[in-house]
Design an enzyme around this catalytic site. Structure first.
Site, PDB file in Angstrom:
ATOM      1  N   ASP A 205      14.622   3.019   5.130  1.00  0.00           N
ATOM      2  CA  ASP A 205      13.715   2.268   4.251  1.00  0.00           C
ATOM      3  C   ASP A 205      14.486   1.569   3.138  1.00  0.00           C
ATOM      4  OD1 ASP A 205      11.694   3.387   5.731  1.00  0.00           O
ATOM      5  OD2 ASP A 205      10.445   3.892   4.003  1.00  0.00           O
TER       6      ASP A 205
ATOM      7  N   PRO B 146       0.828  -1.213   0.000  1.00  0.00           N
ATOM      8  CA  PRO B 146       0.000   0.000   0.000  1.00  0.00           C
ATOM      9  C   PRO B 146       0.864   1.266   0.000  1.00  0.00           C
ATOM     10  CG  PRO B 146      -0.524  -1.410   1.893  1.00  0.00           C
ATOM     11  CD  PRO B 146       0.616  -2.060   1.172  1.00  0.00           C
ATOM     12  N   VAL B 147       0.425   2.267  -0.729  1.00  0.00           N
ATOM     13  CA  VAL B 147       1.216   3.503  -0.887  1.00  0.00           C
ATOM     14  C   VAL B 147       1.062   4.401   0.350  1.00  0.00           C
ATOM     15  CG1 VAL B 147       1.429   5.583  -2.320  1.00  0.00           C
ATOM     16  CG2 VAL B 147       0.992   3.382  -3.398  1.00  0.00           C
TER      17      VAL B 147
ATOM     18  N   ALA C 102      10.420   2.893  -1.746  1.00  0.00           N
ATOM     19  CA  ALA C 102      11.775   2.340  -1.736  1.00  0.00           C
ATOM     20  C   ALA C 102      11.796   0.957  -2.388  1.00  0.00           C
ATOM     21  CB  ALA C 102      12.296   2.261  -0.298  1.00  0.00           C
ATOM     22  N   ALA C 103      10.744   0.168  -2.168  1.00  0.00           N
ATOM     23  CA  ALA C 103      10.719  -1.190  -2.747  1.00  0.00           C
ATOM     24  C   ALA C 103      10.644  -1.119  -4.267  1.00  0.00           C
ATOM     25  CB  ALA C 103       9.543  -1.979  -2.176  1.00  0.00           C
TER      26      ALA C 103
ATOM     27  N   GLY D  58       3.738   3.550   5.305  1.00  0.00           N
ATOM     28  CA  GLY D  58       4.816   3.135   6.199  1.00  0.00           C
ATOM     29  C   GLY D  58       5.349   1.746   5.900  1.00  0.00           C
ATOM     30  N   LEU D  59       4.945   1.167   4.773  1.00  0.00           N
ATOM     31  CA  LEU D  59       5.449  -0.170   4.422  1.00  0.00           C
ATOM     32  C   LEU D  59       6.538  -0.112   3.346  1.00  0.00           C
ATOM     33  CD1 LEU D  59       2.148  -2.253   4.611  1.00  0.00           C
ATOM     34  CD2 LEU D  59       4.177  -2.607   5.988  1.00  0.00           C
ATOM     35  N   GLY D  60       6.984   1.088   3.038  1.00  0.00           N
ATOM     36  CA  GLY D  60       8.152   1.215   2.154  1.00  0.00           C
ATOM     37  C   GLY D  60       7.862   1.022   0.676  1.00  0.00           C
ATOM     38  N   SER D  61       6.659   1.381   0.231  1.00  0.00           N
ATOM     39  CA  SER D  61       6.302   1.114  -1.172  1.00  0.00           C
ATOM     40  C   SER D  61       7.257   1.813  -2.144  1.00  0.00           C
ATOM     41  CB  SER D  61       4.853   1.507  -1.453  1.00  0.00           C
ATOM     42  OG  SER D  61       4.708   2.898  -1.388  1.00  0.00           O
TER      43      SER D  61
END
Ligand code: PMV
Length: 308
Positions: free
Chosen positions: A147, A96-97, A105-106, A100-103
């Site tokens: 991240d 999810p954008v 950077a991933a 806080g899940l690093g979208s």
């Protein structure tokens, strides 16, 4: 065809304080990931397909500071590749954008890896990390770099800005539930607000950052010595300091309370705050009830993940 994938991430301890030079701990979250596929194309140009964000466009039609365009331009320029070869790049992400899940950077990490390999110049992790950090700077202004680091190395990290990378040995795996408020919140804003607070009330904020640094240090010892159930109290303490930094929110606080009430050993918000995600430390027995309770208390989704 060349493919590359990068996991999501979650910050366990030390967000915000890490921007001010203190240590933080982050771990990869493999349940969500960004995947990039690069194929040679028969039509001219570099075409980017990113169905998640409704993008189907030729590179030159994007503004040069667009995060995807910036990654591609930086990389081709650094590798000295000119003219640009005709390519089709497909980007898919389940992360999810702005949560806080690093979208961001991933996607950068997977894109740099896939593109550099496709062009016959595969990069080291260190080089991938450096590219991804430059792109984070475009998104966030003053990112700590945590991240891109945890996502590049796909291992738990103990991170201090500007220090060599330290991966963490998890002696005994433990389980987290990640609860998403569903509220997108730009990290740049909350980082800026904490900086203003720090300027205004320097003495107290320095104390708060030092307290959080102690929490990260203790958490590291606990993780490495295999007593993860002791992390719960530290999570609760870290959450209180994040509240004092003004980066929690009523929605995050409600999910944190719900998780604790449903039997979590501890819970805190995670990442930039004001929205995005919180995390709860659970046992195999409480994982399900905590997840159900988060969903019943307004979480958009709950992910159960194992840290190992
Ligand atoms: O990307 P997020 O939302 O998980 O937040 C990153 C953590 C911060 O410490 C708030 C910012 C940073 O650059 O480290």
């Amino acid at each position: 065809m060349t493919v590359a994938s990068a996991p999501g991430k979650i910050i366990l301890f030390g967000e915000h304080a890490v921007v001010h030079g203190r240590p933080a701990i982050a771990v990869p979250v493999t349940q969500v990931h960004a995947d990039v596929e690069v194929v040679e194309s028969s039509r001219p140009g570099i075409w980017i397909h990113a169905p998640n964000v409704d993008l189907d466009v030729e590179l030159n039609a994007l503004p040069s500071d667009h995060p995807l365009a910036a990654v591609i331009h930086n990389l081709l320029f650094s590798l000295g590749i000119s003219p640009f070869p005709p390519l089709d790049i497909t980007i898919n992400s389940t992360i999810p954008v702005a949560s806080g899940l690093g979208s961001g950077a991933a996607v950068s990490v997977a894109l740099v890896r896939a593109l550099s390999s496709a062009l016959g110049h595969p990069l080291t992790d260190e080089q991938v990390n450096a590219f991804a950090y430059e792109i984070e700077r475009l998104h966030h202004g003053t990112p700590s770099g945590i991240d891109n680091t945890v996502i590049t190395y796909a291992k738990p990290v103990y991170f201090i800005k500007g220090h060599p990378i330290e991966t963490l040995k998890v002696s005994r795996p433990f389980t987290l539930v990640i609860g998403d408020t569903g509220i997108p919140a730009p990290t740049k804003q909350s980082v800026g607000d904490v900086r203003r607070l720090w300027t205004k009330n320097n003495l107290r904020m320095e104390q708060v950052f030092d307290e959080v640094a102690q929490i990260s240090l203790m958490a590291r010892r606990i993780i490495e010595s295999g007593q993860p159930e002791m992390l719960g109290d530290l999570m609760n303490q870290n959450h209180a300091f994040l509240q004092e930094m003004t980066v929690s929110s009523p929605e995050l606080d409600a999910l944190v309370r719900a998780a604790r009430k449903a039997g979590a050993l501890g819970a805190k918000m995670s990442g930039g705050g004001r929205g995005g995600n919180m995390i709860a430390l659970v046992t195999p027995e409480t994982a399900e009830p905590v997840s159900m309770s988060l969903l019943a208390s307004g979480a958009r989704r709950a992910i159960i993940t194992q840290v190992e």
